[in-house]
Design a protein around this motif. Structure first.
Motif, PDB file in Angstrom:
ATOM      1  N   ILE A   1      -7.301   4.854  -5.067  1.00 18.19           N
ATOM      2  CA  ILE A   1      -8.340   5.547  -4.515  1.00 18.19           C
ATOM      3  C   ILE A   1      -7.936   7.275  -4.398  1.00 18.19           C
ATOM      4  O   ILE A   1      -7.044   7.330  -4.104  1.00 18.19           O
ATOM      5  N   ASP A   2      -8.517   7.924  -5.369  1.00 21.22           N
ATOM      6  CA  ASP A   2      -8.095   9.468  -5.231  1.00 21.22           C
ATOM      7  C   ASP A   2      -8.925  10.203  -4.235  1.00 21.22           C
ATOM      8  O   ASP A   2      -9.935   9.900  -3.970  1.00 21.22           O
ATOM      9  N   GLU A   3      -7.908  11.572  -3.734  1.00 17.72           N
ATOM     10  CA  GLU A   3      -8.751  11.798  -2.556  1.00 17.72           C
ATOM     11  C   GLU A   3      -9.375  11.177  -1.844  1.00 17.72           C
ATOM     12  O   GLU A   3     -10.469  11.039  -1.565  1.00 17.72           O
ATOM     13  N   VAL A   4      -8.187  10.364  -1.106  1.00 18.73           N
ATOM     14  CA  VAL A   4      -8.834   9.810  -0.486  1.00 18.73           C
ATOM     15  C   VAL A   4      -9.225  10.289   1.332  1.00 18.73           C
ATOM     16  O   VAL A   4     -10.187   9.509   1.445  1.00 18.73           O
TER      17      VAL A   4
ATOM     18  N   SER B   1       0.709  17.210  -9.974  1.00 14.40           N
ATOM     19  CA  SER B   1       1.698  16.855  -9.555  1.00 14.40           C
ATOM     20  C   SER B   1       2.292  15.552 -10.115  1.00 14.40           C
ATOM     21  O   SER B   1       3.536  15.286  -9.916  1.00 14.40           O
ATOM     22  N   GLY B   2       1.070  14.371 -10.550  1.00 14.79           N
ATOM     23  CA  GLY B   2       1.678  13.417 -11.127  1.00 14.79           C
ATOM     24  C   GLY B   2       2.336  13.027 -10.251  1.00 14.79           C
ATOM     25  O   GLY B   2       1.789  11.292 -10.786  1.00 14.79           O
ATOM     26  N   LYS B   3      -0.101  12.997  -9.278  1.00 19.43           N
ATOM     27  CA  LYS B   3       0.123  11.254  -8.407  1.00 19.43           C
ATOM     28  C   LYS B   3      -0.346   9.526  -8.977  1.00 19.43           C
ATOM     29  O   LYS B   3      -0.170   8.907  -9.033  1.00 19.43           O
TER      30      LYS B   3
ATOM     31  N   ALA C   1       0.773  -1.279   0.091  1.00 19.98           N
ATOM     32  CA  ALA C   1       0.213   0.036   0.008  1.00 19.98           C
ATOM     33  C   ALA C   1       1.013   1.637   0.018  1.00 19.98           C
ATOM     34  O   ALA C   1       1.846   1.160   0.520  1.00 19.98           O
ATOM     35  N   TYR C   2       0.535   1.868  -0.902  1.00 16.41           N
ATOM     36  CA  TYR C   2       1.065   3.044  -0.765  1.00 16.41           C
ATOM     37  C   TYR C   2      -0.176   4.496  -0.781  1.00 16.41           C
ATOM     38  O   TYR C   2      -0.748   4.709  -0.833  1.00 16.41           O
ATOM     39  N   LEU C   3       0.710   5.732   0.037  1.00 13.38           N
ATOM     40  CA  LEU C   3       0.090   7.176   0.083  1.00 13.38           C
ATOM     41  C   LEU C   3       0.549   7.599  -0.139  1.00 13.38           C
ATOM     42  O   LEU C   3       2.061   8.152  -0.306  1.00 13.38           O
ATOM     43  N   PHE C   4       0.683   8.625  -1.679  1.00 15.19           N
ATOM     44  CA  PHE C   4       1.087   9.930  -2.330  1.00 15.19           C
ATOM     45  C   PHE C   4      -0.183  11.302  -1.776  1.00 15.19           C
ATOM     46  O   PHE C   4      -0.910  11.233  -2.005  1.00 15.19           O
ATOM     47  N   VAL C   5       1.052  11.729  -1.288  1.00 12.92           N
ATOM     48  CA  VAL C   5       0.867  12.946  -1.095  1.00 12.92           C
ATOM     49  C   VAL C   5       1.465  13.996  -1.441  1.00 12.92           C
ATOM     50  O   VAL C   5       2.210  13.926  -1.855  1.00 12.92           O
ATOM     51  N   GLY C   6      -0.040  15.034  -1.739  1.00 12.58           N
ATOM     52  CA  GLY C   6       0.765  16.253  -2.477  1.00 12.58           C
ATOM     53  C   GLY C   6      -0.535  16.978  -3.620  1.00 12.58           C
ATOM     54  O   GLY C   6      -1.879  16.405  -3.472  1.00 12.58           O
TER      55      GLY C   6
ATOM     56  N   PHE D   1      -2.445  -1.807  -2.849  1.00 11.63           N
ATOM     57  CA  PHE D   1      -3.381   0.037  -2.413  1.00 11.63           C
ATOM     58  C   PHE D   1      -2.157   1.066  -3.148  1.00 11.63           C
ATOM     59  O   PHE D   1      -1.363   1.147  -2.882  1.00 11.63           O
ATOM     60  N   ILE D   2      -3.435   2.204  -4.353  1.00 11.37           N
ATOM     61  CA  ILE D   2      -2.550   2.849  -3.840  1.00 11.37           C
ATOM     62  C   ILE D   2      -3.490   4.436  -3.388  1.00 11.37           C
ATOM     63  O   ILE D   2      -4.401   4.569  -4.377  1.00 11.37           O
ATOM     64  N   LEU D   3      -3.547   5.108  -2.936  1.00 13.42           N
ATOM     65  CA  LEU D   3      -4.096   6.023  -2.153  1.00 13.42           C
ATOM     66  C   LEU D   3      -3.604   6.967  -2.279  1.00 13.42           C
ATOM     67  O   LEU D   3      -2.129   7.243  -2.226  1.00 13.42           O
ATOM     68  N   CYS D   4      -3.800   7.987  -2.994  1.00 13.19           N
ATOM     69  CA  CYS D   4      -4.131   9.526  -3.392  1.00 13.19           C
ATOM     70  C   CYS D   4      -4.466  10.488  -2.172  1.00 13.19           C
ATOM     71  O   CYS D   4      -5.973  10.920  -2.308  1.00 13.19           O
ATOM     72  N   THR D   5      -3.603  11.566  -2.184  1.00 10.31           N
ATOM     73  CA  THR D   5      -4.804  12.675  -1.309  1.00 10.31           C
ATOM     74  C   THR D   5      -3.747  13.376  -1.797  1.00 10.31           C
ATOM     75  O   THR D   5      -2.768  14.472  -1.730  1.00 10.31           O
TER      76      THR D   5
END
Ligand SMILES: [Zn+2]
Length: 397
Positions: free
Chosen positions: A126-129, A45-47, A36-41, A153-157
Motif C-alpha cells: 500500500i503506497d502513500e498509506v 528512495s527505493g521503497k 507487516a512492514y512500514l517503509f518510511v522515507g 503487508f508492506i505499507l509505504c509512506t
C-alpha cells in the motif's frame, strides 16, 4: 522500460541505500520476517523496489518451504518471474493517493482471508498509506490485528507522522533516507555499465547533486542525457539540466557577502539566458551556504548572514513552484540579504576573484575581507539594537 525500472536492485544485497540494505540483510540472517512492514522515507528512495524484492524473497521457490534462514530471491523461478514482471494476481499494489481507494481497503478485509492463488504468500503493497481514510485505517487495523499467515503487508509512506500509531506499532518499521551523493552515483553506475554510456565521474557527481537524494530522479536525468548519444559530457549536461557549476554558486554567495547587488543581478540575467533550473540552483546554493555556515561556526565567526541566506533560500523553494519566473524568488532571497546587510552604507569596494586560477594568497585575502566586513556589519547592528533598547528603557522609566 525506464532506466529506473530496468536497473532497480534485484536482491537485498544490491540495495543502494546502505542503511536499509544492512537492516534487511540482518533480518534475512535472523529469519524473522514480520507479517507487516512500514517503509518510511522520501519519494524515489527505493521503497517500492524494496517491497518487490521482499515479495519475491518470501515467495521464491528456494524459500517457499522454509520458516527461517531465508536466502535472496533467485530471480529465475516462476514466483520470482511473475512478481518481477508485475503480473502476479497475489501481489496487490494499492496506491492510496488515487481514487476508489475506500472500496479497495474495504475489500481488503474480506479478500485477505482468501488463500493466494499462485504464490505461497499474498503480498499487499500500500503506497502513500498515510492518505488512507479513517474508515480505511479501521479496516486495515482489524486486518493487522489478526493477520492471516498467508499474507504479508508492506505499507509505504512519505509522511509517517500521519499514519495512526495503532497501525504503525503493528509493523516492523524500516527507515529510508535520502540517498547520499555516493549512493546515487553507485546506482547510476549500473545503468552506465548496462547501457554502455561514456560518462566520467565528475558528470555523475553533478547529476547526483541535482537529484536531492532521489534514485528515481537520478535515473530520469541520466536517461534524458543518454537520448543525445552514448557520450555524455559537460555540454550535453548543460543542455538538459542547465546545471550551474560549483564555481558560479560560490561566486553568487560571495556577491551576497560583499553586498554586491549589481553582481547578483548580472549573474541571474546570465542564468536566465542559459536556462538554469531553479530547483537545482536552490539546492546547490543551500548546500554551499550550509558548508560555509558550518565553516564559520567552527572557526568561531558569527554565521548570522549565512543563517539568513539559508532561511531565505528555504522560503524561496516553495515560491519557485508558483512563480511564473522560477529564478526570481531565489534572486529576491539573495538580494534582500545583500540589501539589508548593506544598510545605507556605500558599497564596499571588494573585488571578487573572477577565476579559480588566482593565487591562493589573494583568495585568502579576499576571504579575510569578507569575514571582516560581516563582523563589522554585525557589530554595527548590535550597536543600533543597543540604542533601541536604551530608548525603550528611557521611555518606560
Ligand atoms: Zn525464485
Amino acid at each position: 522500460m525506464s532506466f529506473y525500472q530496468t536497473y532497480r536492485p534485484k536482491k537485498i544485497a544490491d540495495l543502494d541505500l546502505v542503511a536499509v540494505r544492512d537492516v534487511l540483510l540482518s533480518t534475512l540472517a535472523s529469519g524473522k520476517i514480520s507479517h507487516a512492514y512500514l517503509f518510511v522515507g522520501p519519494r524515489g528512495s527505493g521503497k517500492t523496489s524494496t517491497a518487490r524484492i521482499l515479495a519475491q524473497l518470501v515467495n521464491c521457490e528456494k524459500n517457499a518451504c522454509k520458516s527461517s534462514d531465508f536466502s535472496e530471491p533467485c530471480g529465475e523461478c516462476e514466483a520470482c518471474r511473475v512478481i518481477g514482471g508485475g503480473s502476479s494476481v497475489d501481489v496487490i499494489e494499492i496506491d492510496a493517493a488515487s481514487n476508489g481507494l475506500v472500496d479497495d481497503i474495504r475489500d481488503l478485509r474480506e479478500k485477505v482471508r482468501l488463500s493466494p492463488v499462485q504464490l505461497k504468500k499474498k503480498i499487499y503493497i500500500i503506497d502513500e498509506v498515510h492518505m488512507v481514510s479513517t474508515a480505511g485505517f479501521n479496516a486495515l487495523l482489524k486486518t493487522l490485528e489478526e493477520p492471516p499467515a498467508h499474507a504479508l503487508f508492506i505499507l509505504c509512506t512519505t509522511e509517517s507522522q500521519k499514519v495512526p500509531e495503532t497501525i504503525a506499532s503493528r509493523c516492523a518499521r524500516v527507515n529510508f533516507t535520502k540517498a547520499t551523493i555516493d549512493e546515487v552515483i553507485g546506482s547510476l553506475l549500473k545503468a552506465v555499465k548496462g547501457e554502455k554510456l561514456d560518462v566520467d565521474k565528475e558528470i555523475l557527481q553533478q547529476i547526483a547533486e541535482a537529484t536531492d537524494g532521489s534514485f528515481r530522479e537520478g535515473h530520469k536525468i541520466l536517461e534524458q542525457l543518454s537520448s543525445y548519444g552514448t557520450k555524455i559530457d559537460e555540454q550535453v549536461l548543460t543542455k538538459v539540466l542547465g546545471v550551474v557549476g560549483r564555481h558560479s554558486v560560490k561566486k553568487l554567495l560571495d556577491f551576497v557577502m560583499v553586498f554586491d547587488t549589481d553582481g547578483i543581478i548580472k549573474m541571474f540575467d546570465e542564468m536566465e539566458k542559459t536556462g538554469v533550473k531553479a530547483g537545482i540552483l536552490v539546492t546547490l546554493l543551500l548546500r554551499e551556504a550550509k558548508l560555509e555556515m558550518e565553516k564559520q561556526i567552527r572557526s568561531g565567526e558569527s554565521p548570522a548572514i549565512y543563517l539568513r541566506i539559508i532561511d531565505n533560500l528555504i522560503s524561496s523553494a516553495d515560491r519557485i513552484k508558483i512563480s511564473p519566473l522560477p529564478l526570481l524568488p531565489i534572486e529576491i532571497a539573495l538580494l534582500s540579504v545583500a540589501i539589508d546587510e548593506k544598510g545605507g552604507e556605500p558599497r564596499p569596494k571588494v573585488q571578487i576573484p573572477s577565476t579559480a586560477s588566482k593565487p591562493a594568497q589573494e583568495t585568502k585575502k579576499h576571504e579575510d575581507s569578507i569575514v571582516k566586513l560581516s563582523a563589522e556589519t554585525l557589530i554595527k547592528r548590535e550597536e543600533t539594537e543597543d540604542v533601541d533598547r536604551k530608548t525603550v528603557q528611557d521611555d518606560s522609566g
